[in-house]
Design an enzyme around this catalytic site. Sequence first.
Site, short mmCIF file in Angstrom:
data_model
loop_
_atom_site.label_atom_id
_atom_site.label_comp_id
_atom_site.label_asym_id
_atom_site.label_seq_id
_atom_site.Cartn_x
_atom_site.Cartn_y
_atom_site.Cartn_z
N CYS A 107 -28.56 -67.62 -78.51
CA CYS A 107 -27.77 -67.43 -76.81
C CYS A 107 -26.98 -66.41 -76.75
O CYS A 107 -25.77 -66.36 -76.07
CB CYS A 107 -27.59 -68.64 -77.13
N HIS A 158 -22.22 -48.29 -81.87
CA HIS A 158 -23.01 -49.14 -82.25
C HIS A 158 -22.84 -50.38 -83.24
O HIS A 158 -23.40 -51.26 -83.72
CB HIS A 158 -23.13 -47.52 -83.50
N ASN A 201 -17.58 -30.77 -90.63
CA ASN A 201 -18.89 -31.06 -91.75
C ASN A 201 -19.35 -30.38 -92.90
O ASN A 201 -19.02 -29.37 -92.31
CB ASN A 201 -20.09 -30.87 -90.57
N GLN A 232 -19.20 -44.32 -84.31
CA GLN A 232 -21.00 -44.40 -84.13
C GLN A 232 -20.66 -45.65 -85.78
O GLN A 232 -21.89 -46.08 -85.71
CB GLN A 232 -21.99 -43.47 -84.70
#
Length: 260
Positions: free
Chosen positions: A141, A130, A228, A109
């Site tokens: 454009c 992302h 984590n 991400q």
Amino acid sequence: MTPGMAGVPRAAVDRARRLLGEAEHVVVLTGAGVSAESGVPTFRGPGGLWKEHRAEDLATPNAFARDPRLVWEWYGWRRRVVRQCVPNAAHVALAAAASDRDGFRIVTQNVDGLHAAAASSPEAQALELHGSLFRTRCTRCGERRDDRADVDASSVERLPRCRSCGALARPDVVWFGESLDPDVLGEAVELASDAGVCLVVGTSALVHPAAGLADLTRRAGGDVIEINVADTPLTGSATLALRGPAAAIVPEILAPAALE
Ligand code: BJW
Ligand code: ZN
């Protein structure tokens, strides 16, 4: 319980190593926490604010339409921070595993480019869900351009412009309410659905559709291993949750057996 090198119980490290070793396909989903020890601020939690603003306030098309200068100022600050950062031991270990093993892929991400900086082969390139901090896209454009330069956000007139049509350029990232690139998301969904193990590293797992990828692996009968420093919405359903910093744990669970 005997603690391993990273302070994680040895039995949990061994189990993670066994699951990773046995899986034919492994998908790794990373978030801001994998880059925290490189010095990149995370979005949520301590240090996650920039001048009192939350990511949810600034990473939106509405915020850019309302105040492009403020949003570019944030991205300019982040470019300056990230340009000083180098990959840490977690990025390096993940890149090595992706180079050495067929069927080991990284999906991130993050927009900081640190997986790419650690990659020594095309196989080790991460799929960037992302976008990138170091690319712009024209608001008229759509032309994309690599851009690592400083951002002059002193006035709207000085903000980055499209080289082709002169319109305002924006960071080539995915904001809230915007769709992810369908090809990139499609590939990530396929990787997660086919994986025997989804290794989730350093994400709060709050932002969708990225956070849903681990569930695809789990529902197809695979295992989810979470790394984590804190619990997340994925912790309860994970096969294994290893608590601690990514730069210590990731190299330990991915180190080649011969080095033990
Ligand atoms: C460590 C550590 C250490 C610290 N070691 N760990 C389903 C349900 C509900 C809502 C939605 C849904 N589907 C879609 C939505 C809407 C929305 C969404 O998810 N909202 C939720 C917040 C509720 N999603 C979208 O809008 C997405 N688009 C979309 O779905 O389009 C179709 C659609 C449109 C409209 C409506 C519905 C559907 C797009 C999301 C784009 C997110 N963009 C950002 C900004 C990118 C550009 C930029 O960087 O500026 O992406 S927001 C920000 O959050 C960034 C990140 O990639 C993302 C995730 O954050 P991450 O990586 O998890 O970081 P943190 O800080 O949250 O967590 C860090 C973690 O690390 C923590 O857990 C720490 O504990 C840990 N940690 N140090 C290991 N050393
Ligand atoms: Zn243009």
